[in-house]
Write a protein that holds these residues in place. Sequence first.
Motif, PDB file in Angstrom:
ATOM      1  N   GLY A 268     -11.387  -7.811  -5.811  1.00  0.00           N
ATOM      2  CA  GLY A 268     -12.208  -6.533  -5.613  1.00  0.00           C
ATOM      3  C   GLY A 268     -11.737  -5.571  -4.553  1.00  0.00           C
ATOM      4  O   GLY A 268     -12.417  -4.737  -4.301  1.00  0.00           O
ATOM      5  N   MET A 269     -10.589  -5.553  -4.352  1.00  0.00           N
ATOM      6  CA  MET A 269      -9.830  -4.575  -3.108  1.00  0.00           C
ATOM      7  C   MET A 269      -9.289  -3.316  -3.869  1.00  0.00           C
ATOM      8  O   MET A 269      -9.110  -2.596  -3.079  1.00  0.00           O
ATOM      9  CB  MET A 269      -8.939  -5.404  -2.245  1.00  0.00           C
ATOM     10  N   ILE A 270      -8.818  -3.416  -5.022  1.00  0.00           N
ATOM     11  CA  ILE A 270      -8.123  -2.341  -5.697  1.00  0.00           C
ATOM     12  C   ILE A 270      -8.725  -1.864  -6.799  1.00  0.00           C
ATOM     13  O   ILE A 270      -9.369  -2.866  -7.757  1.00  0.00           O
ATOM     14  CB  ILE A 270      -6.507  -2.578  -5.891  1.00  0.00           C
ATOM     15  N   ASP A 271      -9.029  -0.697  -7.251  1.00  0.00           N
ATOM     16  CA  ASP A 271      -9.586  -0.164  -8.371  1.00  0.00           C
ATOM     17  C   ASP A 271      -8.690   0.355  -9.291  1.00  0.00           C
ATOM     18  O   ASP A 271      -9.187   0.458 -10.737  1.00  0.00           O
ATOM     19  CB  ASP A 271     -10.698   0.826  -7.932  1.00  0.00           C
TER      20      ASP A 271
ATOM     21  N   ILE B 297       1.890   1.732  -7.065  1.00  0.00           N
ATOM     22  CA  ILE B 297       0.674   2.506  -6.226  1.00  0.00           C
ATOM     23  C   ILE B 297      -0.670   1.854  -6.688  1.00  0.00           C
ATOM     24  O   ILE B 297      -0.915   1.426  -7.611  1.00  0.00           O
ATOM     25  CB  ILE B 297       0.753   4.312  -6.541  1.00  0.00           C
ATOM     26  N   VAL B 298      -1.356   2.027  -5.763  1.00  0.00           N
ATOM     27  CA  VAL B 298      -2.953   1.414  -5.857  1.00  0.00           C
ATOM     28  C   VAL B 298      -3.842   2.381  -5.282  1.00  0.00           C
ATOM     29  O   VAL B 298      -3.401   3.283  -4.320  1.00  0.00           O
ATOM     30  CB  VAL B 298      -3.189   0.126  -5.196  1.00  0.00           C
ATOM     31  N   ALA B 299      -5.121   2.354  -5.890  1.00  0.00           N
ATOM     32  CA  ALA B 299      -6.175   2.936  -5.537  1.00  0.00           C
ATOM     33  C   ALA B 299      -7.127   2.144  -4.685  1.00  0.00           C
ATOM     34  O   ALA B 299      -7.639   1.170  -5.360  1.00  0.00           O
ATOM     35  CB  ALA B 299      -6.952   3.829  -6.504  1.00  0.00           C
ATOM     36  N   VAL B 300      -7.445   2.121  -3.219  1.00  0.00           N
ATOM     37  CA  VAL B 300      -8.143   1.474  -2.776  1.00  0.00           C
ATOM     38  C   VAL B 300      -9.629   1.999  -2.304  1.00  0.00           C
ATOM     39  O   VAL B 300      -9.418   3.079  -1.512  1.00  0.00           O
ATOM     40  CB  VAL B 300      -7.601   1.024  -1.414  1.00  0.00           C
ATOM     41  N   PRO B 301     -10.759   1.370  -2.529  1.00  0.00           N
ATOM     42  CA  PRO B 301     -11.805   2.012  -2.176  1.00  0.00           C
ATOM     43  C   PRO B 301     -11.822   2.058  -0.404  1.00  0.00           C
ATOM     44  O   PRO B 301     -11.417   0.869   0.005  1.00  0.00           O
ATOM     45  CB  PRO B 301     -13.123   0.866  -2.513  1.00  0.00           C
ATOM     46  N   ARG B 302     -12.437   2.946   0.160  1.00  0.00           N
ATOM     47  CA  ARG B 302     -12.296   3.094   1.539  1.00  0.00           C
ATOM     48  C   ARG B 302     -13.030   1.678   2.234  1.00  0.00           C
ATOM     49  O   ARG B 302     -12.718   1.096   3.224  1.00  0.00           O
ATOM     50  CB  ARG B 302     -12.893   4.202   2.071  1.00  0.00           C
ATOM     51  N   SER B 303     -13.980   1.333   1.591  1.00  0.00           N
ATOM     52  CA  SER B 303     -14.690   0.017   2.217  1.00  0.00           C
ATOM     53  C   SER B 303     -13.727  -1.222   2.175  1.00  0.00           C
ATOM     54  O   SER B 303     -13.999  -2.341   3.006  1.00  0.00           O
ATOM     55  CB  SER B 303     -15.907  -0.435   1.325  1.00  0.00           C
ATOM     56  N   GLU B 304     -12.554  -1.396   1.439  1.00  0.00           N
ATOM     57  CA  GLU B 304     -11.740  -2.401   1.350  1.00  0.00           C
ATOM     58  C   GLU B 304     -10.383  -2.285   1.869  1.00  0.00           C
ATOM     59  O   GLU B 304      -9.646  -2.901   2.000  1.00  0.00           O
ATOM     60  CB  GLU B 304     -11.522  -2.572  -0.155  1.00  0.00           C
ATOM     61  N   GLU B 305     -10.195  -0.987   2.666  1.00  0.00           N
ATOM     62  CA  GLU B 305      -8.860  -0.436   3.158  1.00  0.00           C
ATOM     63  C   GLU B 305      -8.516  -1.618   4.062  1.00  0.00           C
ATOM     64  O   GLU B 305      -7.551  -2.086   4.097  1.00  0.00           O
ATOM     65  CB  GLU B 305      -9.078   0.894   3.670  1.00  0.00           C
ATOM     66  N   MET B 306      -9.334  -2.101   5.021  1.00  0.00           N
ATOM     67  CA  MET B 306      -8.911  -2.787   6.098  1.00  0.00           C
ATOM     68  C   MET B 306      -8.720  -4.398   5.433  1.00  0.00           C
ATOM     69  O   MET B 306      -7.553  -4.711   6.034  1.00  0.00           O
ATOM     70  CB  MET B 306     -10.152  -3.211   7.102  1.00  0.00           C
ATOM     71  N   ARG B 307      -9.562  -4.664   4.624  1.00  0.00           N
ATOM     72  CA  ARG B 307      -9.151  -5.981   4.083  1.00  0.00           C
ATOM     73  C   ARG B 307      -7.678  -6.081   3.483  1.00  0.00           C
ATOM     74  O   ARG B 307      -6.985  -6.843   3.443  1.00  0.00           O
ATOM     75  CB  ARG B 307     -10.314  -6.436   3.170  1.00  0.00           C
ATOM     76  N   PHE B 308      -7.620  -4.806   2.560  1.00  0.00           N
ATOM     77  CA  PHE B 308      -6.429  -4.935   1.884  1.00  0.00           C
ATOM     78  C   PHE B 308      -5.159  -4.835   2.557  1.00  0.00           C
ATOM     79  O   PHE B 308      -4.278  -5.488   2.388  1.00  0.00           O
ATOM     80  CB  PHE B 308      -6.438  -3.587   0.848  1.00  0.00           C
TER      81      PHE B 308
END
Length: 749
Positions: free
Chosen positions: A639-642, A690-701
């Motif tokens: 669930g790190m990339i949308d 390229i990936v779109a990452v929710p801000r809440s997941e940026e650090m984990r990703f």
Amino acid sequence: MSLDTVKQAEQTPEAAQPWQELGLKEDEYARVREILGRRPTGAELAMYSVMWSEHCSYKSSKVHLKQFGEKAPKTDALLVGIGENAGVVDVGQGYAVTFKVESHNHPSYIEPYQGAATGVGGIVRDILAMGARPVAVMDPLRFGAADHPDTKRVLPGVVAGIGGYGNCLGLPNIGGEVVFDPCYQGNPLVNALCVGVMKHEDIHLAKASGAGNKVILYGARTGGDGIGGVSVLASETFESTGPAKRPAVQVGDPFQEKLLIECTLEIFREKLVAGIQDLGGAGLSCATSELASAGSGGMRVELDTVPLRDATLSPEEILMSESQERMCAIVEPGKVDRFLEICEKWDVIATVIGEVTDGTRLEIFWHGDLIVDVPPRSVAHEGPTYHRPYARPEWQDALQADDANALPRPATSEELRAQVLRVAGSPNQASKAWITDQYDRFVQGNTILAQPEDSGVIRIDEETNLGVAVATDGNGRYAKLDPYAGAQLALAEAYRNVAATGAKPLAISDCLNFGSPEDPAVMWQFAEATRGLADGCLALGTPVTGGNVSLYNQTGETAIHPTPVVAVLGVIDDVTRRTPMAFTDEGHLIYLLGDTREEFGGSAWSQVVHDHLGGLPPAVDLDRERLLGEILISGSRDGMIDAAHDLSDGGLIQAVTESCLRGGHGARLVVPDGLDAFTFLFSESAGRAIVAVPRSEEMRFTDMCGARGLPATRIGVVDGDSVDVQGEFTLPLEELREAHETAIPALLA
């Protein structure tokens, strides 16, 4: 009482025979006589001519194809490999998936609608013959120049044939490609793929074992359409100096095929067959000889019992006919009545035409007259093997020295903006919705993703949401510059496309489209491409399960670009976690994964802006491709990339354009340090996404990418209603959409 035909052949060794007109070479005809110890009968000559054709025997290619077995990666996933109608892969939960891609190129040029339609029908029967229910099709297509008058003849007919046949079968068409290039002007490529699903215990093989077992031909009646068909037609160049071979293209009936599918699946459920083979290229010649060759004994066939649409057909024509919607089954005597009952229920004609014997010969009779008496392996599996001469073409060095990196680049931001718009609206990069909207992508209700997504994704279990993803790719421009690297780039792109949706790549099928094998330069291209593909599959751990070779894609002296098309199949445990390509949420962060270099050889930019082909294609790093795939799969599962979209033709700006238009949201982009705007936007370096990452997941990703050593650069944010490259230009989505979506309809209007 007159002698039978075989005895007549023994007693008249010098009788003239039309071996040359049937496509046999002098040494091949001599070899047939040596095998039989006499001259062949007319029916035997017909069988050898179609079964020893390039299309059926792989006589020029099999010495190179051996690498796919010799270099095959070790994997527990492969259940059935090369040699059967299609490969079979274990996808877990007791399910097996079979898939294969084949060509119907030459017939589709002569009769676009029926050529393409019967290409779909043939590949569906290959999958059915493995014991599987067909669940989806795909079509990688190549046409001549988009603005050429003949493209307007061929393309609409091909698309209508694919859509007409597949839609009538109720099979979703979930992917493929459409590429335009002048090299395909006289030789369009119509490749067809089918995917099927079954349980492990339902796998069926093409073999005739058990003396006394009956041979049952069922499906459509045999007609005069497609006599010699693809088996001969695909074994010679157009406009060559040899005898003209333009047999009638097969005529398809998708409604008959739908009945055949359901009838066959019910027969499988009741375990009524001991072996089965579809009738495709070479028709009955192929089905009888291959079943007998793969079995444990011989076979006797009464050819006059074959149901006909045309009572005037000769035995030779019946054996060579490639009429569609036919299957051949081996059935134990005690199960024949039930087999015939099921066929009658589905309104499918079924006839016992022979039986398996305890001998070693394939014997075919015509009204009691023995007209064929051959060792079946000599027809089906022991055809000629050519070690064709091959040599690196003398023009290859000059082509590679003509470096695309030296082409004039845009001097201003306005020029850069104009070229972005021009590439987005070019035939190869423009939306193919005019084509794909003619295919039903969602019939059966299990399509999760379909074109223009990176991969087609199909759910195969509605309770667990287990699914498979399939992508096809191939760039003939890359392969022209370097066939070894070009084949690996095709593999890498398809692998990347599957991983981008969150699926784990498992195996490949391929369709190798090349010019005449009699040209040493073409054979060098083929040898290099197969070597590259075999090495690439070993590195990525994706075995070749089967495929197709299509040679003689050449008009006169002009060959197509070498075009290895690679299909990668992957498994996804839960299709609800799949990753689409669309940017759907404002504020999501856009990350570029991988390294960007100045790599423009064979690029969309060099083609569209400069009409140029030269230099070297992008470098291949298969370890990087594998790492990128792992990151995309993990990011999707956790669930790190949308959204995710691979970078390939057209570079980063093309991928961003497609993701923005698909989701209806714009993007603000910043050129990273160390790159100029042009290279950032148009480079076609491989191993990137390229990936779109929710801000809440940026650090984990980013922590995951850092820990695994994959470069991940934040390049922007999903925002607004335009693509804004800061410091360079702004392109409203509507302007991009106008260029991207109107190009193909305008060309074909």
